[in-house]
Design an enzyme around this catalytic site. Structure first.
Site, short mmCIF file in Angstrom:
data_model
loop_
_atom_site.label_atom_id
_atom_site.label_comp_id
_atom_site.label_asym_id
_atom_site.label_seq_id
_atom_site.Cartn_x
_atom_site.Cartn_y
_atom_site.Cartn_z
N TYR A 122 0.77 -1.25 0.00
CA TYR A 122 0.00 0.00 0.00
C TYR A 122 0.80 1.30 0.00
CZ TYR A 122 -4.04 -2.99 0.53
OH TYR A 122 -5.01 -3.94 0.31
N PHE A 410 -9.81 -4.85 11.43
CA PHE A 410 -10.86 -4.70 10.41
C PHE A 410 -10.33 -5.11 9.05
CE2 PHE A 410 -9.26 -0.71 8.50
CZ PHE A 410 -8.43 -0.26 9.50
C1 LIG Z 1 -2.82 -7.83 -3.04
C2 LIG Z 1 -3.79 -7.96 -4.22
C3 LIG Z 1 -5.14 -7.39 -3.79
C4 LIG Z 1 -3.22 -7.15 -5.39
O1 LIG Z 1 -4.19 -7.09 -6.42
P1 LIG Z 1 -3.76 -6.86 -7.97
O2 LIG Z 1 -5.00 -6.58 -8.72
O3 LIG Z 1 -2.90 -7.98 -8.40
O4 LIG Z 1 -2.89 -5.52 -7.85
P2 LIG Z 1 -2.49 -4.54 -9.07
O5 LIG Z 1 -2.39 -5.33 -10.34
O6 LIG Z 1 -3.39 -3.36 -9.07
O7 LIG Z 1 -1.03 -4.12 -8.56
C5 LIG Z 1 -0.60 -2.77 -8.45
C6 LIG Z 1 0.89 -2.79 -8.16
O8 LIG Z 1 1.12 -3.39 -6.89
C7 LIG Z 1 2.01 -4.51 -7.03
N1 LIG Z 1 1.54 -5.53 -6.09
C8 LIG Z 1 0.25 -5.85 -5.85
N2 LIG Z 1 0.19 -6.82 -4.93
C9 LIG Z 1 1.46 -7.10 -4.57
C10 LIG Z 1 2.03 -8.02 -3.66
N3 LIG Z 1 1.26 -8.84 -2.94
N4 LIG Z 1 3.36 -8.03 -3.55
C11 LIG Z 1 4.14 -7.21 -4.29
N5 LIG Z 1 3.65 -6.30 -5.18
C12 LIG Z 1 2.32 -6.26 -5.31
C13 LIG Z 1 1.86 -4.94 -8.46
O9 LIG Z 1 2.99 -5.65 -8.89
C14 LIG Z 1 1.70 -3.63 -9.17
O10 LIG Z 1 2.96 -3.00 -9.29
P3 LIG Z 1 3.31 -2.07 -10.53
O11 LIG Z 1 2.34 -0.92 -10.47
O12 LIG Z 1 4.71 -1.67 -10.27
O13 LIG Z 1 3.11 -2.92 -11.74
C15 LIG Z 1 -3.97 -9.43 -4.66
O14 LIG Z 1 -2.68 -9.96 -4.98
C16 LIG Z 1 -4.61 -10.32 -3.60
O15 LIG Z 1 -5.82 -10.52 -3.63
N6 LIG Z 1 -3.81 -10.88 -2.66
C17 LIG Z 1 -4.30 -11.80 -1.64
C18 LIG Z 1 -5.24 -11.11 -0.64
C19 LIG Z 1 -4.60 -9.91 -0.02
O16 LIG Z 1 -3.47 -9.94 0.43
N7 LIG Z 1 -5.37 -8.80 0.01
C20 LIG Z 1 -4.92 -7.54 0.57
C21 LIG Z 1 -5.59 -7.37 1.88
S1 LIG Z 1 -4.95 -6.01 2.82
#
Ligand SMILES: CC(C)(COP(=O)(O)OP(=O)(O)OC[C@H]1O[C@@H](n2cnc3c(N)ncnc32)[C@H](O)[C@@H]1OP(=O)(O)O)[C@@H](O)C(=O)NCCC(=O)NCCS
Length: 410
Positions: A122, A410
């Site tokens: 984030y 949360f």
């Molecule tokens: C984390 C999550 C929501 C990311 O969703 P996503 O749609 O793949 O994210 P995006 O494609 O919008 O990624 C945006 C950027 O963040 C990076 N990023 C996203 N998740 C990441 C992760 N877990 N680790 C490292 N980098 C990450 C992407 O590589 C991308 O980088 P860039 O802009 O340099 O290309 C997804 O991987 C997920 O559902 N993870 C499991 C549940 C979870 O952890 N949810 C978060 C709860 S707080």
């Protein structure tokens, strides 16, 4: 492929919940889906649809966040973020963050907050780790308080129906006095008191103890579980897991710890939701016994309305500073802002004056509640001092009498 991002209907909630939980590797039961529906009732929830199927989810709780000085700020608490494995790394989270931050601004919430599954995610969206949580262990044998609590009153062990009547008000008194604390709606408490088996990790259901003042007013509570163990030679060695010990009065809080230390058959107390500057350590005759075994980020802050957010908190000293902010995800915030704290009030406005400090919006979020010094962020290569002495002045200006503490999940 056309994707649709929109708010969900109540009928879509079970599918929404299964996608959120699935993203965390969990297949929720119908009961768990119903529990989460209870917890998120009335809160904003959205999903991304691909060909009519939910492939990503998000939501936001409306909280009040207590700031240094006791004012509260309405904030959006991001939650339920999950993207199906088939749809990751193609910008879906980024689109959901856009939606969330626009909605937070529309609702007049100057700040967004979250708790993160991974700390790498984030920062790019402008969030900084603003409040840590600590887990510690304390062996009970021979542990004494050198600075005993000075408080009268009594303890009462109560059932959850009774606790449900008194704990929210006790918590609210604590929240009013605690920077970083969040409001808890009735739905939060209803969900918390469900105390499902799956939450216990082999320990007991929660026990609830409240402290009452000499005139019978409830003014503190402890919620704990017990994991029974008898050790190798039949010596009692159970662990008491203190999930929350809460009071607005530090003497009552210490009395609650003293009470927990007196529970028989316990070898270790484990506390899981504590602040980084826990006063209990300073009460102990032998402070080294309190062993921190986990400390890490919990509350993340994203400043969205810079002027409103910085004017809302209190500052311990009078000063003024010009901050040059960089905010790639919300470029309208970038530029120079003058923060002036004077005689108990503050304002923060755009300025053309030269900058004292240059920093990213995530660094401002991290420092907002006084949880990290600007000097530390500068030593990490994240904040640039433009005027000699500005780091020390900023440290002083943003510091508070306690570290931020958010025990709400949360
Ligand atoms: C984390 C999550 C929501 C990311 O969703 P996503 O749609 O793949 O994210 P995006 O494609 O919008 O990624 C945006 C950027 O963040 C990076 N990023 C996203 N998740 C990441 C992760 N877990 N680790 C490292 N980098 C990450 C992407 O590589 C991308 O980088 P860039 O802009 O340099 O290309 C997804 O991987 C997920 O559902 N993870 C499991 C549940 C979870 O952890 N949810 C978060 C709860 S707080």
């Amino acid at each position: 492929m056309d994707l649709e991002l929109r708010d969900i209907t109540d009928e879509e909630f079970p599918a929404f919940s299964r996608v959120t939980e699935g993203a965390f590797g969990h297949q929720p039961s119908d009961e768990e889906v119903a529990d989460w529906a209870l917890r998120t009732e009335g809160e904003h929830k959205w999903a991304v649809f691909d060909d009519g199927e939910i492939v990503a989810t998000g939501g936001a709780f409306a909280f009040d966040l207590t700031l240094p000085g006791g004012a509260t700020l309405p904030v959006g608490g991001l939650t339920a973020i999950g993207v199906r494995t088939t749809h990751r790394r193609r910008g879906i989270l980024t689109s959901m963050m856009d939606l969330h931050l626009d909605e937070v601004a529309r609702r007049g919430q100057p700040v967004s907050i979250l708790t993160a599954s991974e700390s790498v995610i984030y920062g790019r969206f402008g969030y900084g780790a603003a409040g840590d949580l600590v887990r510690w262990k304390l062996p009970t044998a021979g542990t004494t308080l050198a600075f005993a609590p000075q408080v009268d009153g009594r303890f009462r062990q109560i059932d959850k129906a009774r606790a449900g009547e008194t704990f929210p008000a006790i918590y609210d008194a604590h929240r009013a006095a605690t920077a970083g604390a969040l409001s808890r709606k009735p739905a939060y408490w209803s969900h918390w008191f469900l105390d499902r088996d799956a939450w216990r990790d082999g320990a007991s259901a929660r026990f609830y103890v409240q402290h009452e003042s000499p005139i019978g007013e409830p003014d503190g509570f402890a919620a704990y579980r017990i994991k029974s163990s008898w050790g190798d030679h039949g010596i009692p060695a159970s662990t008491l897991i203190a999930t929350e010990v809460v009071s607005a009065d530090p003497e009552v809080e210490a009395a609650l710890w003293q009470h927990l230390l007196s529970v028989d058959l316990i070898g270790t107390i484990e506390a899981i939701n504590r602040p980084t500057d826990d006063p209990l350590r300073w009460r102990l005759a032998d402070p080294r016994r309190l062993q921190v075994h986990q400390a890490g980020d919990h509350l993340w802050v994203r400043v969205l309305d810079v002027g409103a957010a910085l004017a809302a908190r209190s500052y311990l000293v009078d000063d003024s500073l010009v901050l040059e902010l960089t905010d790639p995800f919300r470029p309208a915030n970038s530029g120079r802002w003058c923060l002036e704290a004077n005689a108990g009030s503050a304002r923060c406005t755009r300025t053309e004056d030269s900058a004292d400090l240059a920093l990213g919006i995530a660094d401002l979020g991290a420092a907002y509640l006084g949880g990290v010094r600007f000097s530390t962020l500068a030593a990490a290569g994240r904040v640039d001092q433009r005027t000699p002495g500005a780091l020390a002045r900023a440290d002083l200006l943003f510091s508070w009498t306690s570290t931020p503490w958010c025990a709400t999940h949360f």
